[in-house]
Design a protein around this motif. Structure first.
Motif, PDB file in Angstrom:
ATOM      1  N   ARG A 118      74.379  -2.425  31.730  1.00 61.15           N
ATOM      2  CA  ARG A 118      74.145  -2.759  30.321  1.00 61.15           C
ATOM      3  C   ARG A 118      72.788  -3.450  30.165  1.00 61.15           C
ATOM      4  N   MET A 135      70.085  -0.888  30.398  1.00 59.41           N
ATOM      5  CA  MET A 135      69.970  -0.073  29.191  1.00 59.41           C
ATOM      6  C   MET A 135      69.422  -0.888  28.027  1.00 59.41           C
ATOM      7  N   THR A 136      69.721  -2.188  28.018  1.00 59.64           N
ATOM      8  CA  THR A 136      69.190  -3.035  26.952  1.00 59.64           C
ATOM      9  C   THR A 136      67.671  -3.016  26.951  1.00 59.64           C
ATOM     10  N   VAL A 166      66.469  -0.140  24.961  1.00 58.71           N
ATOM     11  CA  VAL A 166      66.545  -0.199  23.503  1.00 58.71           C
ATOM     12  C   VAL A 166      65.832  -1.419  22.920  1.00 58.71           C
ATOM     13  N   VAL A 216      63.488  -0.878  20.020  1.00 62.16           N
ATOM     14  CA  VAL A 216      64.149  -0.684  18.722  1.00 62.16           C
ATOM     15  C   VAL A 216      64.307  -2.021  18.016  1.00 62.16           C
ATOM     16  N   VAL A 217      64.769  -3.030  18.764  1.00 58.37           N
ATOM     17  CA  VAL A 217      64.971  -4.359  18.174  1.00 58.37           C
ATOM     18  C   VAL A 217      63.640  -4.935  17.713  1.00 58.37           C
ATOM     19  N   ILE A 246      60.884  -3.300  16.900  1.00 55.95           N
ATOM     20  CA  ILE A 246      60.389  -2.579  15.721  1.00 55.95           C
ATOM     21  C   ILE A 246      61.153  -3.004  14.474  1.00 55.95           C
ATOM     22  N   ALA A 247      62.466  -3.184  14.615  1.00 53.37           N
ATOM     23  CA  ALA A 247      63.268  -3.584  13.460  1.00 53.37           C
ATOM     24  C   ALA A 247      62.843  -4.951  12.940  1.00 53.37           C
ATOM     25  N   ASP A 248      62.291  -5.772  13.824  1.00 53.81           N
ATOM     26  CA  ASP A 248      61.877  -7.120  13.420  1.00 53.81           C
ATOM     27  C   ASP A 248      60.493  -7.112  12.774  1.00 53.81           C
ATOM     28  N   ARG A 300      71.301 -12.265  24.209  1.00 51.74           N
ATOM     29  CA  ARG A 300      72.138 -12.295  23.022  1.00 51.74           C
ATOM     30  C   ARG A 300      72.808 -13.656  22.957  1.00 51.74           C
TER      31      ARG A 300
END
Lengths: 169, 278
Positions: free
Chosen positions: B25, B28-29, B32, B35-36, B38-40, B156
């Motif tokens: 996990r 894989m994090t 991604v 993505v996080v 860019i979203a910010d 997280r």
């Protein structure tokens, strides 16, 4: 405008890119002035993009893509590994069985089917959460599905424009 | 289809019951993480823009303000250091263990869990910064939560207001020890099992009690804002609002207590305390 005609690796890049954009929308933080409750309306963008490609190019985007996408979404959202994967595999299976009929539908008829698919998606996620933790069913769990169905025509038209412009086959 | 469905179920089972998948996990994090980030970007650029548009005078005023604040805090810290030293000397006289100093690492928020039911945030520090699972997280005002998942560059954080999170606390005024549990979206804390005869009032400060060995002692957790004794019920209903600005803070502090450096944690991980992870 000159378009990049292709049906090989480049096409897959575009499909993956749209899925990644969906993921960005899935985690886009709401600005501070918006009440947090609005988050209950956030549709599952990734599932919608996935359904579009399943209908448009069922020979390229199938169960495997759905499963891998689901795993990535699980990692992205910190849910149990396999939770979104299971939900996406389920909606992919249904979409793949219905794609010929769905192509004949008008967008709003498609939106109705989308509501069912996204509702199933929410339901599977809820089942997993309720088995693994203690979630209580609330009617607002269906709100994302409703929002998704309403937004479907625009998602559909946008992705179709992308597919035609970039000639993904 | 059935194969993939079965595989998903198997994965979920393994992920729920064991921690075998944590490594994959985390790997894989990393994939991604863009993505996080860019979203910010919209949030980040909006802040950059306000900074760019603020006038020279404004900035100068802010600098003066911050400088005077800094001087104030410096004086306070010096006093604190003297007091801490004195406190440790006195504890030494009493024969109890010296209080440990906490080191902190500043991290920035880069994402929030889009599900309003889940009170979780993502921060920009990870394994490369020695962040570990179970690490306490503070903001400038109080306790925010704890790290529940670490990948290479991000981690997280479960906030204290999450429904699945509890903190062992004590009331500053009466030293009453309690458990504060999160309630989800309203970002309130619920103090559990408060005797109807307990000495607790509206306005009481609650601090982390340090019981359970996860959170350091004495950080502000919340302020009691509602106490309801209902006759016929075994416990009083007590609600508190968190001191930390759970939905506002962009900068958070990761606490490294000397006794709980990563090595020490690895040694006694799986700590038997009342704090939940998942």
């Amino acid at each position: 405008m000159e378009t990049v005609a292709d049906n090989g690796l480049g096409g897959m890049t575009i499909i993956v890119a749209t899925l990644l954009v969906g993921m960005v929308f899935a985690v886009l933080p709401l600005p501070d002035f918006v009440p947090a409750e609005l988050g209950f309306l956030r549709p599952d963008w990734v599932a919608m993009v996935l359904v579009y490609w399943l209908i448009a190019l069922p020979h390229r985007v199938g169960i495997v893509v759905a499963w891998v996408t689901g795993l990535l979404v699980d990692v992205l959202l910190g849910s149990l590994l396999g939770q979104h994967a299971l939900a996406y595999v389920a909606i992919a299976y249904i979409a793949l069985n219905l794609y010929q009929r769905l192509r004949m539908f008008t967008v709003w008829q498609q939106a109705l089917v989308l509501f069912a698919l996204l509702g199933l998606n929410q339901l599977i996620n809820f089942w997993v959460e309720s088995i693994a933790g203690d979630a209580h069913w609330r009617m607002w769990y269906l709100l994302p599905a409703l929002a998704g169905a309403f937004l479907w025509p625009w998602v559909f038209l946008f992705l179709r424009a992308v597919r035609r412009r970039l000639v993904v086959m | 289809m059935a194969g993939f469905a079965a595989l998903s179920v198997l994965l979920m089972f393994v992920d729920h019951v064991t921690d075998w998948l944590d490594k994959s996990r985390a790997a894989m994090t990393v994939a991604v993480t863009p993505v996080v980030v860019i979203a910010d970007l919209p949030n980040r650029s909006a802040r950059g823009l306000t900074e760019m548009l603020s006038s020279r005078d404004d900035l100068r005023r802010r600098i003066t303000e911050l400088e005077s604040e800094l001087t104030l805090f410096k004086v306070k810290t010096e006093k604190m250091a003297a007091l801490a030293a004195e406190n440790n000397r006195l504890r030494d006289l009493l024969g109890s263990a010296a209080k440990l100093q906490d080191n902190v690492l500043v991290a920035e928020l880069i994402g929030v869990n889009p599900d309003p039911e889940e009170q979780e945030v993502v921060i920009d520090k990870g394994l490369v910064d020695d962040v570990f699972v179970g690490q306490p997280v503070l903001d400038s005002r109080g306790l925010m939560g704890q790290v529940v998942e670490v990948s290479r560059y991000t981690s997280r954080v479960l906030l204290i207001s999450d429904q699945e999170h509890s903190v062992p606390v004590q009331v500053l005024r009466s030293n009453l020890r309690l458990i504060a549990q999160g309630t989800g979206i309203d970002q309130k804390l619920e103090l559990q099992h408060v005797n109807s005869t307990a000495d607790i009032r509206v306005g009481d400060q609650i601090l982390s009690s340090g019981l359970g060995n996860r959170f350091p002692v004495g950080y502000p957790v919340g302020v009691v804002d509602q106490v309801v004794f209902e006759p016929g019920k075994p416990f009083a209903e007590v609600a508190a609002s968190p001191t930390a600005q759970l939905d506002r803070s962009r900068h958070v502090l990761l606490v490294f207590t000397e006794s709980r450096t990563p090595e020490a944690t690895a040694f006694n991980s799986g700590g038997s305390d009342g704090n939940s992870g998942r």
